[in-house]
Design a protein around this motif. Sequence first.
Motif, short mmCIF file in Angstrom:
data_model
loop_
_atom_site.label_atom_id
_atom_site.label_comp_id
_atom_site.label_asym_id
_atom_site.label_seq_id
_atom_site.Cartn_x
_atom_site.Cartn_y
_atom_site.Cartn_z
N LYS A 190 -6.32 13.77 0.85
CA LYS A 190 -6.62 12.49 1.53
C LYS A 190 -8.06 12.53 2.02
O LYS A 190 -8.56 13.56 2.46
CB LYS A 190 -5.66 12.30 2.71
CG LYS A 190 -5.92 11.02 3.52
CD LYS A 190 -4.92 10.94 4.68
CE LYS A 190 -5.43 10.05 5.81
NZ LYS A 190 -5.51 8.63 5.44
N GLU A 211 -12.10 5.73 -2.64
CA GLU A 211 -11.60 4.97 -1.50
C GLU A 211 -10.57 5.75 -0.68
O GLU A 211 -10.58 5.73 0.54
CB GLU A 211 -10.99 3.66 -2.00
CG GLU A 211 -10.68 2.68 -0.87
CD GLU A 211 -9.83 1.51 -1.35
OE1 GLU A 211 -9.74 1.29 -2.58
OE2 GLU A 211 -9.24 0.84 -0.50
N LEU A 212 -9.67 6.44 -1.39
CA LEU A 212 -8.55 7.08 -0.69
C LEU A 212 -8.65 8.60 -0.60
O LEU A 212 -8.01 9.21 0.25
CB LEU A 212 -7.23 6.73 -1.40
CG LEU A 212 -6.83 5.26 -1.47
CD1 LEU A 212 -5.59 5.11 -2.34
CD2 LEU A 212 -6.56 4.70 -0.07
N PHE A 213 -9.40 9.21 -1.51
CA PHE A 213 -9.29 10.66 -1.67
C PHE A 213 -10.62 11.41 -1.64
O PHE A 213 -11.66 10.84 -1.99
CB PHE A 213 -8.61 10.98 -3.01
CG PHE A 213 -7.25 10.36 -3.17
CD1 PHE A 213 -6.16 10.80 -2.41
CD2 PHE A 213 -7.04 9.31 -4.05
CE1 PHE A 213 -4.90 10.23 -2.55
CE2 PHE A 213 -5.79 8.72 -4.20
CZ PHE A 213 -4.72 9.17 -3.45
N LYS A 227 -0.55 4.32 0.47
CA LYS A 227 -1.17 4.27 -0.86
C LYS A 227 -1.40 5.66 -1.45
O LYS A 227 -1.27 5.88 -2.65
CB LYS A 227 -2.52 3.55 -0.77
CG LYS A 227 -2.41 2.05 -0.54
CD LYS A 227 -3.82 1.45 -0.44
CE LYS A 227 -3.75 -0.04 -0.22
NZ LYS A 227 -5.10 -0.59 0.06
N GLU A 228 -1.76 6.60 -0.58
CA GLU A 228 -2.09 7.95 -1.06
C GLU A 228 -0.91 8.64 -1.75
O GLU A 228 -1.09 9.58 -2.52
CB GLU A 228 -2.57 8.84 0.09
CG GLU A 228 -3.97 8.53 0.60
CD GLU A 228 -3.96 7.45 1.68
OE1 GLU A 228 -2.92 6.77 1.87
OE2 GLU A 228 -5.01 7.29 2.34
#
Lengths: 562, 562
Positions: free
Chosen positions: A30, A66-68, B3-4
């Motif tokens: 994350k 965006e997420l990771f 979302k992850e």
Amino acid sequence: MLKEAIYHRPKNNYAYAYDESTLHIRLRTKKDDAESVSLIHGDPYDWGDGSWNYDTKQMSKSGSDELFDYWFVEIEPKFRRLRYGFELKNKKDVLVYTEKGFYKSIPNDDTAYFFTFPFINKIDIFEAPSWVKDTVWYQIFPERFANGDTKNDPPGTLEWGSTDPTPTNFFGGDFEGVIQHIDHLVDLGITGIYFTPIFKAYSNHKYDTIDYMEIDPQFGDKETFKRLVEACHKNGIKVMLDAVFNHSGYYFPQFQDVLENQEKSKFKDWFHLKEFPVVTEPKPNYDAFAFVSAMPKLNTENPEVKDYLLEVGRYWVREFNIDGWRLDVANEVDHQFWREFRKAVKEIKQDVYILGEIWHDSMPWLQGDQFDAVMNYPFTTGAVNFFAKDTINAVEFKNIISNVMHSYPNNVNEVAFNLLDSHDTPRILTICNDNKEKLKLLYVFQLSFTGTPCIYYGDEIGMTGGPDPGCRKCMEWNTDAQDRDLFEHIKKLLQLRKENSTFTANDINFIVSDTTTNHIVYTKKDRDHETIFILNNSDKDIEVEVPLYMKGKNVIDLWTGE
Amino acid sequence: MLKEAIYHRPKNNYAYAYDESTLHIRLRTKKDDAESVSLIHGDPYDWGDGSWNYDTKQMSKSGSDELFDYWFVEIEPKFRRLRYGFELKNKKDVLVYTEKGFYKSIPNDDTAYFFTFPFINKIDIFEAPSWVKDTVWYQIFPERFANGDTKNDPPGTLEWGSTDPTPTNFFGGDFEGVIQHIDHLVDLGITGIYFTPIFKAYSNHKYDTIDYMEIDPQFGDKETFKRLVEACHKNGIKVMLDAVFNHSGYYFPQFQDVLENQEKSKFKDWFHLKEFPVVTEPKPNYDAFAFVSAMPKLNTENPEVKDYLLEVGRYWVREFNIDGWRLDVANEVDHQFWREFRKAVKEIKQDVYILGEIWHDSMPWLQGDQFDAVMNYPFTTGAVNFFAKDTINAVEFKNIISNVMHSYPNNVNEVAFNLLDSHDTPRILTICNDNKEKLKLLYVFQLSFTGTPCIYYGDEIGMTGGPDPGCRKCMEWNTDAQDRDLFEHIKKLLQLRKENSTFTANDINFIVSDTTTNHIVYTKKDRDHETIFILNNSDKDIEVEVPLYMKGKNVIDLWTGE
């Protein structure tokens, strides 16, 4: 730490052999969650006193989207085999991640917990031809590049550039035209030409093949083609042809035989027929490309078809010494066919480049057994949306590019075919809404990025055009009507790319992605050099500070040469 | 929604062709997060008025593990090609997930957002032999099953069962012994024998091959082997042999030639030599299995080696009509070799079963181009830890099994080789700490599970033994010393498995996993029937209610027949 975000699975973009002795390992976490990650690693068979002997090695953060966050490490296992896991740390947690799940500390009573890269077998390593990463392509749509020999013009040929292109008109472009204008390409600095189809076909785009073993007479003959390839090679230019193996054209004799003899045709297993009689109207009752009845899908599982097409693949390499094959609609043809295709053409010439037309995530074709690269449309989308269309901001752009790069192994990225437009899309200047400054900036990005970039014919001199057929205008050869300033801009970038190995390097680091000013700063590094790129994607002047760690160092402005 | 945690990537366990017309699509979400998920799907080329025509189809939750829920849907795209994405809903959110990321509503101005399954090509479909899913295997270690012919006993052969096995002693087991005891196997109800190596070798385990084209004389000769295969086939029993292609034995003549002639040996490229002179002591200076100098790794990229081993693969199928190959240390041999191996042996006999020995996650070998199955050690670990060792609870067990099942496509699960123990591990009764009740329960689980289960010789009559060599004792043929109760238990389960198609069905649903009582309840379903399994993994009696939806229905107790 958020366990649900942590991802790793071997033998794809997360763990792969980079070369005969090196493994690359990546981990996804994350965003802004783990503060450090180490690889726990050892030989699968290295035991002592009932426990597994392992080491750890620090991983580095190679990018974020965006997420990771993505973590990376390179490792050279002494016996070419590896067991491994990950130790993740932040201020609150320590977490060990293995194939069997999560642990609080490293379990070493058994190796069965861990991920495995069982053995680096040379033959399985993804290995594209070494020349590709230094190549800059130029895409030619032969009917529209130059008419060098009016004797081979098809009936009804129109005067060069006299009218807008339509789906059916002809302007007489041919090989002689390419030969005559090769100086233009040398001057620009490109080192490879990708030709859309040149084989005998019905249409002006030639994607509806009639005979894969013949040159379309409007382009010349085999002798002309041989001269063309030789002229290219003499000028340091590679030649890639377009293989349309997913489907034939309507006038392909084998398909005509089916239409004529129906169930009695000896070619009925060459296609995917569903019933008799075979009809093309109102809808084809056989598999076709999309729903185009004139493009019947070939049955590439039929040994006769396979033999025929593999020989096509071999023939043009063997007899004409071409350097690459671009594979049309490559994802709809079976994997087994492509494995045999690779073997067939590489047996003739080891360093042929095999490029698949795939618009989506393509890992299954890039495992080393099928393609050397795919047309990198995810790159195109990101770059075009930021620089040309202004539909995403600097951070979204950085996220997309980072995501694209982490979707594939590094050795795949190094030869990805990075295009901005093609005969299938509007021209890039038109996408830029005729804003040349934006286009110039986009070229800086494309030509400083890892992979093998491609310029669509005429883009370099400012040609415009909407979607097909608008993007297929006749090349403008009147230098007064050409945008020479744009030409010089691209030429300069190609020269810089040739002189600075950082341009082609894989290691990219986005230092700034500013959503207020809309400017980005990234560095590219190889073993010896680092280049910093500052791109202002706005119409306002801004002041940008050189990063702290560069201060006091000997810095050369590549653009001005100062 | 988190979302992850959401994950999907095509062409593996998340999206695969189940058969010529059917795609299976899975999605992973955070556990207990999404309340419903729909597949957004359509033909990639189905456009009208500038927008993509799509439908939606409800997905069902097919299982959960510790962190995730898994969603599943089956779909038959009319033109065998699919664009798709996912719409996820819970009380708070609606989320659309595509290859390009997350959206608030379904973007249909372009298909480029979506995931793709480009075309179902028959030749690429994973397709194991149809007989495998109904087969129950019995593993025989030939030196220890039965001595049927003392004439072929090796020098120094010990009296049958007179002493414990050591790494080097011999008891004279042979093919004649298997033929003489085939009734035992028929009585038990197994339908396939997996033989550990039978080719000429030095050791008692025969994993150190001397000649891949010869039967080890202590087992008989080719004529005996032919009779053995025929006897098996006459009794409805398939025969699978062990191919040790990763490495040869020390006395393999080609390796001996290397040791003798060193750099001048014509076989020096048959192995992975690193320097001359080649030495075996103190450590091998060539690649070996683990660090065992007597097992030099074969260079399967060398065309000579490849030709030799592929002919071995073909020979035993062609001449002796064997039904399967189990591939030793399969993950350390190159993928390219296995692709050619598959082609070679399936050309001789289409429905040969190819089983790889891989202990870890094996998706890269199970794409349809290499193996039909792997030895399912992740299943083993889960089942053994819960039933035999009591090291995990009912919920952890359910999570592991669910995770294993979602790691592979359903058609892969249906033929997975589900073992409890082998010649490489302690015997399962010993792992159960001699607790036969636990073992009986474990057999209920193993033999009611999808896949193709395997019983290690002697386990069925209560044999015990620790790690190798303890697990390789001589088979007990004195019926008074055999545990006939255990035998009858397994025999009954095999009979039930034969009579009830739900046992082999893929669709498993854990209704109860109770960590207090340590009991589990799961149902297995096929098109017409449902079976409920209630397993009490404790030493206390418990009362279990029949699930509500079953009340009032016509229920048969399969165990008692009532």
